[in-house]
Design a protein around this motif. Structure first.
Motif, PDB file in Angstrom:
ATOM      1  N   UNK A  11       0.786  -1.227   0.000  1.00 47.43           N
ATOM      2  CA  UNK A  11       0.000   0.000   0.000  1.00 47.43           C
ATOM      3  C   UNK A  11       0.824   1.287   0.000  1.00 47.43           C
ATOM      4  N   UNK A  12       2.137   1.211   0.204  1.00 41.66           N
ATOM      5  CA  UNK A  12       2.960   2.425   0.213  1.00 41.66           C
ATOM      6  C   UNK A  12       4.027   2.369  -0.878  1.00 41.66           C
ATOM      7  N   UNK A  13       4.865   1.343  -0.825  1.00 46.34           N
ATOM      8  CA  UNK A  13       5.998   1.283  -1.754  1.00 46.34           C
ATOM      9  C   UNK A  13       5.559   1.079  -3.203  1.00 46.34           C
ATOM     10  N   UNK A  14       4.657   0.149  -3.449  1.00 42.05           N
ATOM     11  CA  UNK A  14       4.234  -0.135  -4.821  1.00 42.05           C
ATOM     12  C   UNK A  14       3.542   1.067  -5.481  1.00 42.05           C
ATOM     13  N   UNK A  15       2.593   1.741  -4.820  1.00 43.34           N
ATOM     14  CA  UNK A  15       2.007   2.927  -5.465  1.00 43.34           C
ATOM     15  C   UNK A  15       3.012   4.048  -5.713  1.00 43.34           C
ATOM     16  N   UNK A  16       3.944   4.258  -4.768  1.00 42.25           N
ATOM     17  CA  UNK A  16       4.977   5.274  -4.996  1.00 42.25           C
ATOM     18  C   UNK A  16       5.836   4.918  -6.199  1.00 42.25           C
ATOM     19  N   UNK A  17       6.216   3.655  -6.301  1.00 38.28           N
ATOM     20  CA  UNK A  17       7.033   3.206  -7.432  1.00 38.28           C
ATOM     21  C   UNK A  17       6.280   3.363  -8.752  1.00 38.28           C
ATOM     22  N   UNK A  18       5.032   2.942  -8.780  1.00 38.13           N
ATOM     23  CA  UNK A  18       4.251   3.050 -10.016  1.00 38.13           C
ATOM     24  C   UNK A  18       4.036   4.502 -10.424  1.00 38.13           C
ATOM     25  N   UNK A  19       3.761   5.369  -9.459  1.00 35.53           N
ATOM     26  CA  UNK A  19       3.605   6.791  -9.777  1.00 35.53           C
ATOM     27  C   UNK A  19       4.908   7.364 -10.329  1.00 35.53           C
ATOM     28  N   UNK A  20       6.025   7.002  -9.707  1.00 37.87           N
ATOM     29  CA  UNK A  20       7.322   7.503 -10.153  1.00 37.87           C
ATOM     30  C   UNK A  20       7.637   7.055 -11.582  1.00 37.87           C
ATOM     31  N   UNK A  21       7.306   5.816 -11.924  1.00 37.16           N
ATOM     32  CA  UNK A  21       7.629   5.304 -13.254  1.00 37.16           C
ATOM     33  C   UNK A  21       6.684   5.806 -14.345  1.00 37.16           C
ATOM     34  N   UNK A  22       5.445   6.166 -13.997  1.00 41.03           N
ATOM     35  CA  UNK A  22       4.456   6.525 -15.006  1.00 41.03           C
ATOM     36  C   UNK A  22       4.103   8.001 -15.034  1.00 41.03           C
ATOM     37  N   UNK A  23       4.738   8.868 -14.247  1.00 40.01           N
ATOM     38  CA  UNK A  23       4.268  10.242 -14.119  1.00 40.01           C
ATOM     39  C   UNK A  23       4.430  11.075 -15.391  1.00 40.01           C
TER      40      UNK A  23
END
Length: 86
Positions: free
Chosen positions: A45-57
């Motif tokens: 709930x924290x690391x995966x959404x941050x990672x996905x946002x960082x890669x797709x922004x």
């Protein structure tokens, strides 16, 4: 953002190992299970959404969708490769 993700990743790996340490090498099995469970929840709930946002922004989602135009571009590209091989 990248440094935060890396720091959080290593922090969660350490807490996972602490959880396994308490689980298998200590008498406090419940505390180990709690460390492991909280670590898994933090990854999901924290690391995966941050990672996905960082890669797709800065990406355009329409470039990755199968629209009629993109299918035609892929066909033209593959036909061009076939012509070059002959």
């Amino acid at each position: 953002m990248k440094k935060l993700i890396i720091f959080l990743f290593f922090l969660l790996v350490i807490t996972l190992f602490v959880g396994f340490y308490f689980r298998y090498y200590s008498d406090d099995i419940v505390l180990g299970d709690r460390f492991i469970g909280v670590t898994i929840l933090a990854v999901i709930f924290v690391l995966m959404p941050l990672f996905l946002y960082h890669r797709w922004k800065n990406r355009n989602v329409h470039d990755y969708m199968l629209t009629k135009d993109n299918i035609n571009k892929m066909r033209e590209f593959s036909e061009g490769k076939k012509r070059k091989k002959k």
